[in-house]
Motif scaffolding. Sequence first.
Motif, short mmCIF file in Angstrom:
data_model
loop_
_atom_site.label_atom_id
_atom_site.label_comp_id
_atom_site.label_asym_id
_atom_site.label_seq_id
_atom_site.Cartn_x
_atom_site.Cartn_y
_atom_site.Cartn_z
N HIS A 56 17.64 -13.07 -14.64
CA HIS A 56 17.63 -11.63 -14.92
C HIS A 56 17.08 -11.30 -16.31
N LEU A 99 11.43 -10.50 -18.16
CA LEU A 99 10.88 -9.14 -18.15
C LEU A 99 9.84 -9.01 -17.05
N SER A 100 9.10 -7.93 -17.05
CA SER A 100 8.12 -7.69 -16.00
C SER A 100 7.13 -8.84 -15.92
N SER A 101 6.68 -9.15 -14.71
CA SER A 101 5.81 -10.29 -14.47
C SER A 101 4.44 -10.06 -15.11
N VAL A 102 3.98 -11.07 -15.84
CA VAL A 102 2.66 -11.05 -16.48
C VAL A 102 1.99 -12.37 -16.19
N ARG A 158 7.15 -11.34 -25.77
CA ARG A 158 7.89 -11.33 -24.51
C ARG A 158 8.75 -12.59 -24.38
N GLU A 207 12.88 -12.88 -24.31
CA GLU A 207 13.57 -13.48 -23.16
C GLU A 207 14.47 -14.63 -23.58
N SER A 248 10.70 -17.25 -11.48
CA SER A 248 12.09 -17.13 -11.83
C SER A 248 12.97 -17.92 -10.89
#
Length: 392
Positions: free
Chosen positions: A266, A269-272, A287, A291, A390
Amino acid sequence: MNVVFLGMAFLLALAAGYWTFGRGSPRPAGTRAMGALLGAFALAFASYSPLVQDAVETLVPHVARLLSNSASLAAATAVVAVALQLNLDPLEARRRIRVNLALLVAAISGMTVLFVFEGLTHRSPQVYALYLFVYVSCLGLAVVNFLRQAIRQSNSTRRSSVRAGLRMAAAGCAFALLYVAYKLTRLVDLGLGLGLIDNNSQCSSLAGTCAFSVMAPALAVLLICLGLTWPAVAYPISQARRRRWEVQSFEALGPLWQDLTAALPHVVLSSVDAEHASADSDFMLQRRVIEIADGILALGPYRSREVQEAVQGTVDAGTVQGAAVVEATVVEGALIGLKSGRFSDSVAPPSSEAASRRDLRADTEWLLLVARAYVSRVGRDVDGGQPQSSGT
């Protein structure tokens, strides 16, 4: 001397062409002034060359002096124009540049008239002294004006490359003032008729008066040119070094990041797309640092004080490296506790080193130490730090 002066003139002419035509659009403020400065410097260096002086004097006797003096005044005015555009708002800068250009035109016009009149009066010392007065007054005013602005700006700027460049330019102004002092000495010599300096001597080396009449202005031009262009050269170098450090740091944090995000998906962050890490190194590193920090924070209930105190007894926890080893061991134990579902009876406090970091670079440097200590404990190799999906 021909090779040195003409070689520098060629390089400066190329630089002037780049600043004028190769900067793309929109062009930064001061681009035209910088192009004019480099072009004037190129002309000044060319005019110092004995080859050019001999060539022009075959057409008009003694005109090399007028040419080199005019080029020096143009270079000094261009330097002031660049400084004004950097230090003042555009409207005020344009107004003051127009004033300096008017002074330049007036000085060169006056020198030209006096040069012609000097020839008609059979090289009159009095006319030449008046010529020198016009030249020295305009040059000295421009040098002092720029020196004052360079010192003021170098004391206030935050960029080290700009500060170093302005101080280098200020050193060039010192050589320019030495040249002005030499010209003032000649002016006094002519006015009093002392005959201390031979006005008809030719410079074939850099010894004697040539050190003041040729070498001093050449060094002034070189140092001022290097000083004003150094920030433009240093910036892309510093940016390349920064991106390299960001990519390397991103990769070095990979093993710790992988274990934390696998146990705590969790925090991702947003997928890059990680393949673009080198292109977006600043964003990707930030990022990853966030995390990892969030993952360590989420491990709070599983951080064991007993483990922390035990490791503190085996390392020098007062050093940053020792604190990183302690933190890495606590994180490793917390991950084990998370996987087994066992909370810590006595929760270890966060590392004081982590709390003292106030920016991205400081946070990254701390987490790099923790990541290296973590890798050495769990026996993992850095595999490039490419993020996996993830939960893997």
